[in-house]
Each structure stands twice: as structure tokens, then as C-alpha cells.
Design a protein around this motif. Structure first.
Motif, PDB file in Angstrom:
ATOM      1  N   UNK A   6       0.815  -1.206   0.000  1.00 49.83           N
ATOM      2  CA  UNK A   6       0.000   0.000   0.000  1.00 49.83           C
ATOM      3  C   UNK A   6       0.856   1.265   0.000  1.00 49.83           C
ATOM      4  N   UNK A   7       1.858   1.355   0.868  1.00 47.84           N
ATOM      5  CA  UNK A   7       2.685   2.556   0.960  1.00 47.84           C
ATOM      6  C   UNK A   7       3.447   2.795  -0.339  1.00 47.84           C
ATOM      7  N   UNK A   8       3.908   1.735  -0.969  1.00 47.92           N
ATOM      8  CA  UNK A   8       4.613   1.867  -2.250  1.00 47.92           C
ATOM      9  C   UNK A   8       3.671   2.383  -3.337  1.00 47.92           C
ATOM     10  N   UNK A   9       2.450   1.864  -3.352  1.00 47.21           N
ATOM     11  CA  UNK A   9       1.464   2.316  -4.356  1.00 47.21           C
ATOM     12  C   UNK A   9       1.096   3.774  -4.121  1.00 47.21           C
ATOM     13  N   UNK A  10       0.898   4.149  -2.863  1.00 46.89           N
ATOM     14  CA  UNK A  10       0.575   5.547  -2.559  1.00 46.89           C
ATOM     15  C   UNK A  10       1.725   6.474  -2.959  1.00 46.89           C
ATOM     16  N   UNK A  14       1.617   9.949  -6.944  1.00 44.24           N
ATOM     17  CA  UNK A  14       1.615  11.405  -7.086  1.00 44.24           C
ATOM     18  C   UNK A  14       3.023  11.895  -7.412  1.00 44.24           C
ATOM     19  N   UNK A  15       3.132  12.760  -8.397  1.00 47.05           N
ATOM     20  CA  UNK A  15       4.438  13.254  -8.856  1.00 47.05           C
ATOM     21  C   UNK A  15       5.232  13.936  -7.746  1.00 47.05           C
ATOM     22  N   UNK A  16       4.560  14.677  -6.873  1.00 46.17           N
ATOM     23  CA  UNK A  16       5.269  15.371  -5.790  1.00 46.17           C
ATOM     24  C   UNK A  16       5.858  14.389  -4.790  1.00 46.17           C
ATOM     25  N   UNK A  33      13.814  12.225   0.765  1.00 46.66           N
ATOM     26  CA  UNK A  33      13.133  11.201   1.552  1.00 46.66           C
ATOM     27  C   UNK A  33      12.763  10.030   0.653  1.00 46.66           C
ATOM     28  N   UNK A  34      12.607   8.883   1.272  1.00 46.90           N
ATOM     29  CA  UNK A  34      12.002   7.732   0.620  1.00 46.90           C
ATOM     30  C   UNK A  34      10.516   7.861   0.932  1.00 46.90           C
ATOM     31  N   UNK A  35       9.687   8.265  -0.037  1.00 43.67           N
ATOM     32  CA  UNK A  35       8.285   8.540   0.271  1.00 43.67           C
ATOM     33  C   UNK A  35       7.541   7.335   0.844  1.00 43.67           C
ATOM     34  N   UNK A  36       7.775   6.144   0.318  1.00 46.97           N
ATOM     35  CA  UNK A  36       7.101   4.953   0.856  1.00 46.97           C
ATOM     36  C   UNK A  36       7.526   4.713   2.300  1.00 46.97           C
ATOM     37  N   UNK A  37       8.803   4.867   2.588  1.00 48.14           N
ATOM     38  CA  UNK A  37       9.298   4.697   3.944  1.00 48.14           C
ATOM     39  C   UNK A  37       8.737   5.745   4.887  1.00 48.14           C
ATOM     40  N   UNK A  50       5.640  19.247  10.572  1.00 52.52           N
ATOM     41  CA  UNK A  50       5.774  18.287   9.485  1.00 52.52           C
ATOM     42  C   UNK A  50       6.206  19.011   8.213  1.00 52.52           C
ATOM     43  N   UNK A  51       7.167  18.427   7.496  1.00 51.71           N
ATOM     44  CA  UNK A  51       7.656  19.027   6.252  1.00 51.71           C
ATOM     45  C   UNK A  51       6.640  18.785   5.131  1.00 51.71           C
ATOM     46  N   UNK A  52       6.701  19.597   4.083  1.00 54.11           N
ATOM     47  CA  UNK A  52       5.726  19.562   3.000  1.00 54.11           C
ATOM     48  C   UNK A  52       6.331  19.046   1.696  1.00 54.11           C
ATOM     49  N   UNK A  53       5.484  18.459   0.852  1.00 52.53           N
ATOM     50  CA  UNK A  53       5.918  18.025  -0.479  1.00 52.53           C
ATOM     51  C   UNK A  53       5.803  19.170  -1.481  1.00 52.53           C
ATOM     52  N   UNK A  54       5.237  20.304  -1.070  1.00 50.96           N
ATOM     53  CA  UNK A  54       5.090  21.460  -1.956  1.00 50.96           C
ATOM     54  C   UNK A  54       6.373  22.285  -1.945  1.00 50.96           C
ATOM     55  N   UNK A  55       7.008  22.397  -3.100  1.00 49.81           N
ATOM     56  CA  UNK A  55       8.206  23.226  -3.226  1.00 49.81           C
ATOM     57  C   UNK A  55       7.830  24.684  -2.967  1.00 49.81           C
TER      58      UNK A  55
END
Length: 63
Positions: A6-10, A14-16, A33-37, A50-55
Motif C-alpha cells: 500500500x505505501x509503495x502504491x501511494x 503522485x508526482x510530488x 526522503x524515501x516517500x514509501x518509507x 511536518x515538512x511539506x511536499x510542496x516546493x
């Protein structure tokens, strides 16, 4: 064939998330970061938030 979790699919949905970078909204620090991790074990934090995925250039200005 290995079943994708599930975490890998999520993380791949999304490109970000796929770019593997997050930013601190307070100090501007960025980190890879490793997004799945991160989804699996907890999202990175900086400046007590919490850090953001928005540049920075992708964020809208507050109204």
C-alpha cells in the motif's frame, strides 16, 4: 512477482511524492526522503512541524 504494498502504491501515485523531496515551511530547509518509507514510518519534521511536499515556488500565497 512481488506484490506492491500500500505505501509503495501511494508513494508512486503522485508526482510530488515520487520526486522524493520535502521542504520546511519555516526555515526553507529541504531534504531527500524515501516517500514509501516516510508514509510507512512517519513523515520528516523540521522546526517542530511536518515538512511539506510542496516546493516553495509551488505554494500559493495566503489570503
Amino acid at each position: 512477482m512481488m506484490c506492491q504494498g500500500l505505501h509503495d502504491r501511494l508513494a508512486a501515485s503522485h508526482a510530488k511524492l515520487m520526486r522524493g523531496l520535502v521542504w520546511c515551511r519555516s526555515c526553507g530547509r529541504s531534504t531527500r526522503v524515501d516517500p514509501a518509507g516516510a508514509l510507512r514510518h512517519g513523515w520528516p519534521r523540521c522546526c517542530d512541524a511536518t515538512m511539506t511536499i510542496d516546493a516553495p515556488d509551488e505554494r500559493g500565497t495566503p489570503s
